[in-house]
Design an enzyme around this catalytic site. Structure first.
Site, mmCIF file in Angstrom:
data_model
loop_
_atom_site.group_PDB
_atom_site.id
_atom_site.type_symbol
_atom_site.label_atom_id
_atom_site.label_comp_id
_atom_site.label_asym_id
_atom_site.label_seq_id
_atom_site.Cartn_x
_atom_site.Cartn_y
_atom_site.Cartn_z
ATOM 1 N N LYS A 1 0.868 -1.250 -0.020
ATOM 2 C CA LYS A 1 0.008 -0.245 -0.033
ATOM 3 C C LYS A 1 0.900 1.198 -0.016
ATOM 4 O O LYS A 1 1.621 1.541 0.769
ATOM 5 C CB LYS A 1 -0.893 -0.145 1.236
ATOM 6 C CG LYS A 1 -1.658 1.275 1.613
ATOM 7 C CD LYS A 1 -3.073 0.889 1.517
ATOM 8 C CE LYS A 1 -3.974 2.258 1.243
ATOM 9 N NZ LYS A 1 -3.663 2.921 0.035
ATOM 10 N N LYS B 1 5.951 1.924 8.625
ATOM 11 C CA LYS B 1 4.721 2.828 8.993
ATOM 12 C C LYS B 1 3.435 1.814 9.333
ATOM 13 O O LYS B 1 3.100 2.069 10.397
ATOM 14 C CB LYS B 1 4.237 3.764 7.830
ATOM 15 C CG LYS B 1 4.876 5.100 8.032
ATOM 16 C CD LYS B 1 4.311 6.140 6.978
ATOM 17 C CE LYS B 1 5.399 6.864 6.092
ATOM 18 N NZ LYS B 1 4.914 7.848 5.070
ATOM 19 N N LYS C 1 4.734 1.950 -3.091
ATOM 20 C CA LYS C 1 5.080 3.330 -3.732
ATOM 21 C C LYS C 1 5.276 3.347 -5.176
ATOM 22 O O LYS C 1 5.746 2.429 -5.851
ATOM 23 C CB LYS C 1 6.105 4.037 -3.002
ATOM 24 C CG LYS C 1 6.053 5.570 -3.047
ATOM 25 C CD LYS C 1 5.113 5.740 -1.609
ATOM 26 C CE LYS C 1 4.688 7.411 -1.625
ATOM 27 N NZ LYS C 1 4.250 7.617 -0.027
ATOM 28 N N THR D 1 -3.296 13.238 7.858
ATOM 29 C CA THR D 1 -1.875 13.175 7.945
ATOM 30 C C THR D 1 -1.711 14.455 8.922
ATOM 31 O O THR D 1 -0.703 13.948 9.979
ATOM 32 C CB THR D 1 -1.123 13.271 6.695
ATOM 33 O OG1 THR D 1 -1.274 12.191 5.901
ATOM 34 C CG2 THR D 1 0.491 13.221 7.115
ATOM 35 N N ASN E 1 -0.919 20.077 1.676
ATOM 36 C CA ASN E 1 -1.923 19.339 2.450
ATOM 37 C C ASN E 1 -1.522 19.129 3.799
ATOM 38 O O ASN E 1 -2.230 19.454 4.939
ATOM 39 C CB ASN E 1 -2.142 18.003 1.718
ATOM 40 C CG ASN E 1 -3.141 17.248 2.389
ATOM 41 O OD1 ASN E 1 -2.633 16.376 3.393
ATOM 42 N ND2 ASN E 1 -4.295 17.233 2.181
ATOM 43 N N SER F 1 -6.493 5.900 5.181
ATOM 44 C CA SER F 1 -6.348 5.000 4.099
ATOM 45 C C SER F 1 -6.740 3.476 4.325
ATOM 46 O O SER F 1 -7.641 2.823 3.482
ATOM 47 C CB SER F 1 -4.932 4.844 3.184
ATOM 48 O OG SER F 1 -4.986 5.969 2.245
HETATM 49 P P1 NAD Z 1 2.345 19.590 -0.832
HETATM 50 O O1 NAD Z 1 2.605 19.470 -2.166
HETATM 51 O O2 NAD Z 1 0.384 19.685 -0.695
HETATM 52 O O3 NAD Z 1 2.842 20.330 -0.137
HETATM 53 C C1 NAD Z 1 4.314 20.783 -0.004
HETATM 54 C C2 NAD Z 1 4.578 22.262 0.803
HETATM 55 O O4 NAD Z 1 5.991 22.403 0.691
HETATM 56 C C3 NAD Z 1 4.030 23.219 -0.219
HETATM 57 O O5 NAD Z 1 3.429 24.292 0.404
HETATM 58 C C4 NAD Z 1 5.295 23.804 -0.776
HETATM 59 O O6 NAD Z 1 5.464 25.190 -1.154
HETATM 60 C C5 NAD Z 1 6.218 23.596 0.265
HETATM 61 N N1 NAD Z 1 7.767 23.438 0.010
HETATM 62 C C6 NAD Z 1 8.324 22.922 -1.169
HETATM 63 N N2 NAD Z 1 9.398 23.447 -1.110
HETATM 64 C C7 NAD Z 1 9.786 24.168 -0.089
HETATM 65 C C8 NAD Z 1 11.090 24.764 0.479
HETATM 66 N N3 NAD Z 1 12.155 24.233 -0.024
HETATM 67 N N4 NAD Z 1 10.978 25.377 1.594
HETATM 68 C C9 NAD Z 1 9.635 25.579 2.181
HETATM 69 N N5 NAD Z 1 8.520 25.022 1.646
HETATM 70 C C10 NAD Z 1 8.667 24.153 0.522
HETATM 71 O O7 NAD Z 1 2.678 18.022 -0.211
HETATM 72 P P2 NAD Z 1 1.924 17.254 1.079
HETATM 73 O O8 NAD Z 1 0.961 16.452 0.710
HETATM 74 O O9 NAD Z 1 1.604 18.390 1.916
HETATM 75 O O10 NAD Z 1 3.485 16.452 1.558
HETATM 76 C C11 NAD Z 1 4.217 17.286 2.229
HETATM 77 C C12 NAD Z 1 5.239 16.166 2.645
HETATM 78 O O11 NAD Z 1 4.521 15.091 3.474
HETATM 79 C C13 NAD Z 1 5.956 15.188 1.638
HETATM 80 O O12 NAD Z 1 7.040 14.907 2.225
HETATM 81 C C14 NAD Z 1 4.763 13.916 1.587
HETATM 82 O O13 NAD Z 1 5.682 12.774 1.148
HETATM 83 C C15 NAD Z 1 4.465 13.825 3.110
HETATM 84 N N6 NAD Z 1 3.571 12.959 3.314
HETATM 85 C C16 NAD Z 1 2.098 13.537 2.985
HETATM 86 C C17 NAD Z 1 1.132 12.429 3.385
HETATM 87 C C18 NAD Z 1 -0.235 13.049 2.781
HETATM 88 O O14 NAD Z 1 -1.002 12.406 3.160
HETATM 89 N N7 NAD Z 1 -0.164 14.095 1.815
HETATM 90 C C19 NAD Z 1 1.271 11.558 3.990
HETATM 91 C C20 NAD Z 1 2.719 11.218 4.511
HETATM 92 C C21 NAD Z 1 3.554 11.909 4.284
#
Ligand code: NAD
Length: 449
Positions: free
Chosen positions: A85, A109, A121, A205, A236, A364
């Site tokens: 998953k 996880k 993934k 998350t 997000n 999920s």
């Molecule tokens: P997203 O694309 O919605 O948001 C990413 C954010 O990071 C944006 O606001 C962007 O502007 C910012 N960003 C990018 N580069 C940057 C920098 N150099 N400095 C400051 N800010 C910066 O992504 P997301 O879904 O929020 O995911 C963020 C992280 O969380 C990722 O590592 C993702 O793998 C992890 N994650 C997400 C989920 C989920 O359910 N969405 C679950 C587990 C882990």
């Protein structure tokens, strides 16, 4: 739609700053944890490689009539606890090693939270900003077509990740259902609620991150209602973490995104910033606060620091300035091994990514369960179940940390590995010699039955 959110696209385009290969990092941590558990190296050799990796060629006819051939991947790490998953990432920096590492993190996880899944993934090397909406839909459908023989609700279950969202999941499930000839809602998660998605999944998350911060604060004796926080990333995860920290009375004083950052020592107006985000604005566009850089934000005298953006941000260069008492790794892989050493030396309580951001895969899982039952829970029930599962994970990791007198990250790896190893043993993959000093632990458990 979110994929078109300019902030997100720019953010993802910025994921070019890899200073360390995530697959090498995860292998190093696995090896250390296997050794610390007193197991033989054979266990490490089983866990270090995904059981199946697929590389896809995805030719796509663009709107202008030309054909571009995109490369996609899917890594399925280990399926002994259940189907694999994990999300699908659309990003120019997707690589085989990144996908492999992310699939191993997903296995850990799921194991820490006692979810009946292994890790998977996927990704496509593409800059979604370069595609029209129509091209993006075609690419999403084509990716799932190519993957179709290897996925399904009992095999491997995709979900959204960077630059993919419920709308993309809607296209993918529609394509899969068409191929099979009937509706299979449990073939992926993170889909729109109207076609079998779960209440609470979008916020899961960030909500989980804040639950983990709450627990860490209890351990450290910090009163969160008198605390301050800074967040890197306002996508997000970052925006939802900000929302729940704000609700808990934590003053969020700084937020950075890919375009810059904002700071207000009296606390930022989080509901207003979330409203702006929904309108496609950047947090850094907000006028009623002063500007701040990432580097300045990392060094702020806050209680809680939440990297919720991209990989490899807490490094040997940025870690020394960190003053926070709690570092909550909402992003996957935000800390390099060198950064980690500095955090440890400075006695910063790290909530490691494989625990901290596991709320997403947990809900999920609930989505998949609801799809199997074809009966749907209310958000309140989802949130209660999420909290219960996250608490289980936190307590397991904390207990391991106490037993082994180690860092939270190592403890999280050890909890995850222990869970997987018990399944390896139950399936007869490994014998007493492989278990080393760990043998007694497994035997006792079997005899307890
Ligand atoms: P997203 O694309 O919605 O948001 C990413 C954010 O990071 C944006 O606001 C962007 O502007 C910012 N960003 C990018 N580069 C940057 C920098 N150099 N400095 C400051 N800010 C910066 O992504 P997301 O879904 O929020 O995911 C963020 C992280 O969380 C990722 O590592 C993702 O793998 C992890 N994650 C997400 C989920 C989920 O359910 N969405 C679950 C587990 C882990």
């Amino acid at each position: 739609m979110d994929v078109k959110n300019k902030d997100q696209n720019k953010a993802e385009a910025d994921i070019t700053t890899h200073e360390a290969n995530p697959y090498e990092i995860v292998k190093g941590l696995l090896k250390e944890a296997v050794t610390a558990l007193g197991m033989e190296e054979n266990i490490y050799h089983i866990l270090k490689k995904p059981m199946r990796v697929l590389e896809l060629s995805i030719p796509l006819r663009k709107d202008d009539g030309s054909i571009e051939n995109y490369t996609g991947y899917r890594s399925q790490h280990i399926d002994i606890l259940g189907p694999t998953k994990g999300g699908i990432r659309f990003h120019p920096n997707v690589s085989l090693d990144e996908v492999k590492a992310l699939s191993i993190w997903m296995s850990l996880k799921a194991a820490i939270l006692d979810l009946p899944f292994g890790g998977g993934k996927g990704g496509v090397i593409v800059d979604p900003e370069s595609l029209s909406e129509r091209e993006l839909e075609k690419l999403s459908r084509a990716y799932i077509q190519k993957l179709a023989p290897l996925i399904g609700p009992q095999k491997d279950i995709p979900a959204p990740d960077v630059n993919t969202n419920p709308e993309v999941m809607g296209w993918m499930i529609d394509e899969f259902d068409k191929m099979r000839g009937y509706n299979i809602p449990g073939m992926l998660t993170g889909k729109p609620i109207i076609i079998g998605g779960s209440e609470g999944r979008l916020a899961a998350t960030g909500r989980g991150v804040v639950l983990m911060i709450r627990e860490a604060a209890k351990v450290l004796g910090i009163d969160l209602s008198q605390s301050t926080a800074a967040i890197q990333g306002f996508g997000n995860v970052g925006s939802m973490a900000a929302k729940y920290l704000d609700k808990m009375g934590v003053k969020v004083v700084a937020i950075t995104d890919a375009h810059g950052g904002i700071y207000d020592e009296n606390g930022l107006d989080i509901p207003e910033l979330i409203k702006l985000r929904k309108q496609g604005e950047y947090a850094s566009d907000y006028n009623n606060a002063s500007s701040i850089t990432n580097e300045e934000m990392f060094g702020l005298p806050v209680d809680v620091l939440v990297p919720a953006a991209i990989e490899n941000q807490i490094t040997k260069d940025t870690a020394p300035s960190i003053q926070a008492k709690i570092l909550a790794e909402a992003a996957n892989g935000p800390t390099t091994p060198e950064g980690d050493e500095i955090l440890e030396k400075n006695d910063i309580f790290v909530i490691p990514d494989i625990l901290c951001n596991a709320g997403g895969v947990t809900v999920s899982y609930f989505e998949w369960v609801q799809n199997s039952m074809n009966y749907y829970w209310k958000e309140k029930e989802i949130n209660e179940k999420l909290e219960e599962q996250m608490m289980f994970g936190f307590e397991s990791v904390l207990a391991m940390r106490k037993e082994k007198q180690c860092r939270m990250r190592d403890a999280a790896y050890m909890v995850g590995i222990t869970h997987i190893v018990k399944a390896l043993n139950a399936r007869g993959w490994i014998n007493d010699a492989d278990l080393g000093e760990f043998t007694g632990h497994i035997q006792n458990e079997v005899m307890d039955d």
